[in-house]
Motif scaffolding. Sequence first.
Motif, PDB file in Angstrom:
ATOM      1  N   ALA A 179       0.638  11.457  -9.586  1.00  0.00           N
ATOM      2  CA  ALA A 179       1.713  11.142  -9.856  1.00  0.00           C
ATOM      3  C   ALA A 179       2.734  11.105  -8.529  1.00  0.00           C
ATOM      4  O   ALA A 179       3.557  10.059  -8.029  1.00  0.00           O
ATOM      5  N   LEU A 180       2.497  12.223  -7.759  1.00  0.00           N
ATOM      6  CA  LEU A 180       3.304  12.378  -6.504  1.00  0.00           C
ATOM      7  C   LEU A 180       2.962  11.205  -5.442  1.00  0.00           C
ATOM      8  O   LEU A 180       3.946  10.844  -4.772  1.00  0.00           O
ATOM      9  N   VAL A 181       1.854  10.855  -5.239  1.00  0.00           N
ATOM     10  CA  VAL A 181       1.402  10.093  -4.410  1.00  0.00           C
ATOM     11  C   VAL A 181       1.413   8.579  -4.834  1.00  0.00           C
ATOM     12  O   VAL A 181       1.903   7.729  -3.892  1.00  0.00           O
ATOM     13  N   PHE A 182       1.345   8.271  -5.940  1.00  0.00           N
ATOM     14  CA  PHE A 182       1.058   6.926  -6.383  1.00  0.00           C
ATOM     15  C   PHE A 182       2.535   6.205  -6.992  1.00  0.00           C
ATOM     16  O   PHE A 182       2.694   5.071  -7.160  1.00  0.00           O
ATOM     17  N   ILE A 183       3.774   7.304  -7.146  1.00  0.00           N
ATOM     18  CA  ILE A 183       4.782   6.865  -7.799  1.00  0.00           C
ATOM     19  C   ILE A 183       5.989   7.551  -7.309  1.00  0.00           C
ATOM     20  O   ILE A 183       5.924   8.475  -6.558  1.00  0.00           O
TER      21      ILE A 183
END
Length: 290
Positions: free
Chosen positions: A227-231
């Motif tokens: 979630a941190l990388v893709f959002i």
Amino acid sequence: MNATITAASRSGTGKRAVFKGLAGFGKLILLAYAVVTLYPLYWLFTSAFKTNQDFFANPYGLPKQWMAQNLVRAWDLGNMGRAMLNSAVVTVSAVILTVLLSVLAGYVLSRFSFPLKKVVVVLFTMGLLIPIHSTLVPLFIMMKNMGLLDTYGALILPYTAFELPIAVFLSMAYMSSIPKEIEEAAMIDGSGWWGIFGRMILPLCTPIVATISILAFLRFWNDFSFALVFINTQALKTLPLSLSLFSDGFGTDYSLTMGAMAIAVLPTIVIYLILQEKIMKGMVAGSTKG
């Protein structure tokens, strides 16, 4: 003769006493393990109602003053309503997709023989060996090229892909324990493969479906790195990302952090308590059959 009977009776009584002692000792060990396991939850929920001063001055005891507003403030400041909705959409979608694909694959691998069956099983085995976090960079590039960054699909698809290997093996092992005579009787009655799967096999797989669902739910609901990388869009951030808002480079508001964590962990506890019986049945059947 009487002396022999008396000695045997005493021996039997002694053995029963030893067995009772061992059983009691085993129960004490299980009780101690339960306390050690449940204590973090006790600490989390009591800390959620403390002030920051009380958190440091009295870290292990009950709150001196129960601060219910910690939960309200954490919900508002962390925009946790939106974050919980995002987590629910992503998690439920990925769980449904994982369960659907895994039971279909498990049914085929447990019931049919075909030339590339061993190759398929090896591929799923290799999926278990891939370090998930080592794929973040190539997945980021792939998602960017596909235009999926900052969308629900950027989380749903990787979650499903990485959960499928273990889910397929669990469903395959469980379905191998279902007697094939059920299918033969259904085929005599005129049912096709899809009818057999949907009306007979799938209802029997409720325990393993519950097991796969809760294991997947826990991983998806608590994921932070993907979630941190893709959002990046604030409106799409999930619960783990919302928890990070209460900590910055200068300090952490522990009262709000604990309140937010208490809110975030409640759904997993409730779902596990509802499905625990079926989960145990699915894990036992999946580990002993196949």
